[in-house]
Design an enzyme around this catalytic site. Structure first.
Site, mmCIF file in Angstrom:
data_model
loop_
_atom_site.group_PDB
_atom_site.id
_atom_site.type_symbol
_atom_site.label_atom_id
_atom_site.label_comp_id
_atom_site.label_asym_id
_atom_site.label_seq_id
_atom_site.Cartn_x
_atom_site.Cartn_y
_atom_site.Cartn_z
ATOM 1 C CD1 TRP A 1 38.225 -29.615 -45.191
ATOM 2 C CD2 TRP A 1 40.150 -28.487 -45.492
ATOM 3 N NE1 TRP A 1 37.930 -28.423 -45.811
ATOM 4 C CE2 TRP A 1 39.095 -27.719 -46.002
ATOM 5 C CE3 TRP A 1 41.450 -27.990 -45.579
ATOM 6 C CZ2 TRP A 1 39.282 -26.465 -46.592
ATOM 7 C CZ3 TRP A 1 41.658 -26.739 -46.165
ATOM 8 C CH2 TRP A 1 40.575 -25.982 -46.653
ATOM 9 C CD GLU B 1 37.956 -30.451 -41.057
ATOM 10 O OE1 GLU B 1 39.161 -30.762 -41.182
ATOM 11 O OE2 GLU B 1 37.576 -29.414 -40.470
ATOM 12 C CE LYS C 1 35.787 -24.398 -45.266
ATOM 13 N NZ LYS C 1 37.133 -24.010 -44.859
ATOM 14 C CG ASP D 1 35.786 -27.310 -38.229
ATOM 15 O OD1 ASP D 1 35.095 -26.378 -37.770
ATOM 16 O OD2 ASP D 1 37.018 -27.223 -38.401
ATOM 17 C CG HIS E 1 33.815 -27.058 -41.476
ATOM 18 N ND1 HIS E 1 34.756 -27.932 -41.986
ATOM 19 C CD2 HIS E 1 34.489 -25.919 -41.187
ATOM 20 C CE1 HIS E 1 35.948 -27.349 -41.982
ATOM 21 N NE2 HIS E 1 35.808 -26.133 -41.495
ATOM 22 C CG HIS F 1 38.701 -30.295 -36.764
ATOM 23 N ND1 HIS F 1 39.258 -29.856 -37.932
ATOM 24 C CD2 HIS F 1 39.509 -31.297 -36.313
ATOM 25 C CE1 HIS F 1 40.349 -30.563 -38.192
ATOM 26 N NE2 HIS F 1 40.519 -31.454 -37.235
ATOM 27 C CG ASP G 1 34.990 -22.439 -41.074
ATOM 28 O OD1 ASP G 1 35.193 -22.663 -39.872
ATOM 29 O OD2 ASP G 1 35.586 -23.019 -41.998
ATOM 30 C CG ASP H 1 38.873 -21.838 -38.310
ATOM 31 O OD1 ASP H 1 38.637 -22.962 -37.832
ATOM 32 O OD2 ASP H 1 38.767 -21.575 -39.516
ATOM 33 C CG ASP I 1 40.563 -26.485 -37.151
ATOM 34 O OD1 ASP I 1 41.540 -25.718 -37.269
ATOM 35 O OD2 ASP I 1 39.893 -26.878 -38.121
HETATM 36 C C1 RNT Z 1 39.541 -25.986 -42.842
HETATM 37 C C2 RNT Z 1 39.462 -27.113 -41.885
HETATM 38 C C3 RNT Z 1 40.783 -27.726 -41.499
HETATM 39 C C4 RNT Z 1 41.843 -26.732 -41.157
HETATM 40 C C5 RNT Z 1 43.108 -27.341 -40.574
HETATM 41 C C6 RNT Z 1 44.265 -26.411 -40.629
HETATM 42 O O1 RNT Z 1 38.346 -25.385 -43.053
HETATM 43 O O2 RNT Z 1 38.764 -26.730 -40.744
HETATM 44 O O3 RNT Z 1 40.570 -28.613 -40.452
HETATM 45 O O4 RNT Z 1 41.395 -25.761 -40.273
HETATM 46 O O5 RNT Z 1 43.365 -28.547 -41.177
HETATM 47 ZN ZN ZN Z 2 38.712 -28.245 -39.179
#
Ligand code: RNT
Ligand code: ZN
Length: 423
Positions: A189, A230, A232, A263, A266, A290, A298, A300, A330
């Site tokens: 990513w 990955e 986004k 993810d 994302h 993810h 986003d 997390d 994640d």
């Molecule tokens: C960032 C991505 C990525 C990170 C990790 C730490 O937006 O989601 O995957 O969260 O690699």
């Molecule tokens: Zn991620």
């Protein structure tokens, strides 16, 4: 009230009958669940800090919020915290590392100089604990990423630096997979993008494509490592334009035979990652997810058993694709007990899988086939109140971890005796 073991066994026996009535075999669901390994994100343990001695002005849009005491400060602390978390999670799992978690003994080893030597102790630890490892290039939190661009930078020397880094990371991944005997999933990513309107999107994407082609032109043995990229939608500081978007990476992975990494944070808030599963599986061999939870953005947040997660595992199980997907957690919450955060998110993902495995698939398909949409909807609704918890508790008991809420006290004890003592 703590349930006595007999009561658990009794609850499970009743639950097993309830599910059998609708044609579901709980024993086969439990056997399948035990074959699914989740990749535990090491970065929940230290708020995505890592162990390098590198100064950077930006974190690449990755922001852990909160200042709960006790984060892991050393590789030893991080490993003991992960070990603690895993002792409360049923099954056999993987640990997901980032390149910034190498062990450098105070030396300044730049990202394009890292080698498997810096991960030797992690590999040794994984071997002892019967764990497998996954790996990630770290293309953020570094002076060479401070411009906001890495592999798509207009500066050829910046691109070359990150290409060298990712090549190193792929070699380390293969070595991890070879030594541990399970292919290491390498995920890439990059934070590249811009805060405000960009007029040369085409040019940046051409550069990213070229950098990726340079990287992936070195073939790696898929028995040892597998590559994923990955995408986004936006990030902090890249609100207007992200170079590696979904539309960029999807055709890229399909034409290069790589894995897409999706993810859950994302995409547009109303866009369903779950709904992509039944399409992508017709074109990509394997998918990486993810597992995350965005709250309004986003963010997390720690994963919980919510509709998005249930829909995702439902779609994977319904497509009978468990062997073709990889689940990597994640999330990173620095505002609560970090071991607790790992356990909540991982157990939630397992509960969601179990819930999907216990769906009365044959009966639902029968109704659907017969165009009986009323009965299909009714059964889906009734299914929500079946005794999932009793089956989950049975799984925990068999796997030797605390069932129900019994693990919370263990996490609190560890906080009291270990993490709260850290300055
Ligand atoms: C960032 C991505 C990525 C990170 C990790 C730490 O937006 O989601 O995957 O969260 O690699
Ligand atoms: Zn991620």
């Amino acid at each position: 009230m703590t349930q006595i073991p007999d009561a658990h066994a009794h609850s499970y026996a009743l639950a097993r009958e309830r599910y059998a009535d609708i044609g579901v075999d709980t024993e086969s669901a439990l056997a399948t669940l035990s074959s699914v390994s989740l990749s535990l994100n090491c970065w929940q343990g230290d708020d995505v800090t890592g162990f390098e001695t590198i100064d950077s002005t930006t974190g690449g849009g990755i922001q852990a919020t909160g200042n709960f005491p006790g984060k892991a400060r050393t590789p030893e602390e991080l490993r003991s915290d992960i070990t603690m978390a895993l002792s409360l999670i049923p099954g056999t799992h993987r640990v997901n590392l980032h390149a910034m978690y190498g062990e450098f003994n105070g030396a300044r080893v730049d990202r394009d100089e890292i080698s498997v030597d810096h991960f030797r102790t992690w590999i040794q630890w994984a071997t002892e604990k019967h764990l497998y490892l996954d790996f990630n290039a770290t293309c953020f939190a570094h002076p060479m990423a401070d411009s906001g661009f890495t592999l798509s930078s207009k500066d050829a020397s910046v691109r070359a630096f990150w290409i060298r880094h990712v090549q190193r990371v792929r070699e380390i991944s293969a070595e991890m997979g070879r030594q541990l005997g399970s292919p290491c999933v390498h995920n890439l990513w990059i934070p590249d993008g811009s805060k405000d309107q960009c007029v040369d999107k085409f040019g940046y994407r051409a550069l990213l494509k070229q950098s990726l082609d340079d990287i992936f032109s070195t073939p790696m043995d898929r028995a040892f490592m597998k590559d994923a990229v990955e995408s986004k939608l936006f990030g902090i500081g890249s609100e207007s334009f992200v170079v590696g978007s979904y539309d960029f990476y999807l055709p890229y992975v399909l034409t290069r035979h790589l894995m897409p990494c999706l993810d859950m944070g994302h995409y547009h808030p109303t866009e369903s990652v779950a709904d992509k599963v039944s399409s992508l599986l017709h074109f990509a061999d394997e998918l990486l997810f993810h597992v995350s939870r965005g709250v309004r953005w986003d963010s997390d947040h720690v994963v919980i058993l919510n509709d998005d997660l249930c829909a995702l595992t439902d779609e994977i199980v319904r497509a009978q694709a468990l062997k073709r997907v990889h689940f990597a957690l994640d999330f990173f919450d620095a505002s609560i007990n970090r071991i607790g955060a790992w356990v909540i998110g991982t157990r939630a993902t397992q509960k969601s899988l179990l819930r999907s495995l216990l769906e009365p698939r044959v009966q639902l398909l029968g109704y659907e086939q017969a165009d009986n949409n009323f009965a299909r909807l009714a059964l889906l609704e009734e299914n929500k109140l079946l005794p999932l918890g009793a089956v989950w508790d049975e799984y925990c008991e068999r796997m030797g971890v605390p069932p129900g809420s019994a693990w919370i006290q263990s996490a609190l004890n560890y906080e009291r005796t270990v993490t709260s003592k850290r300055s």
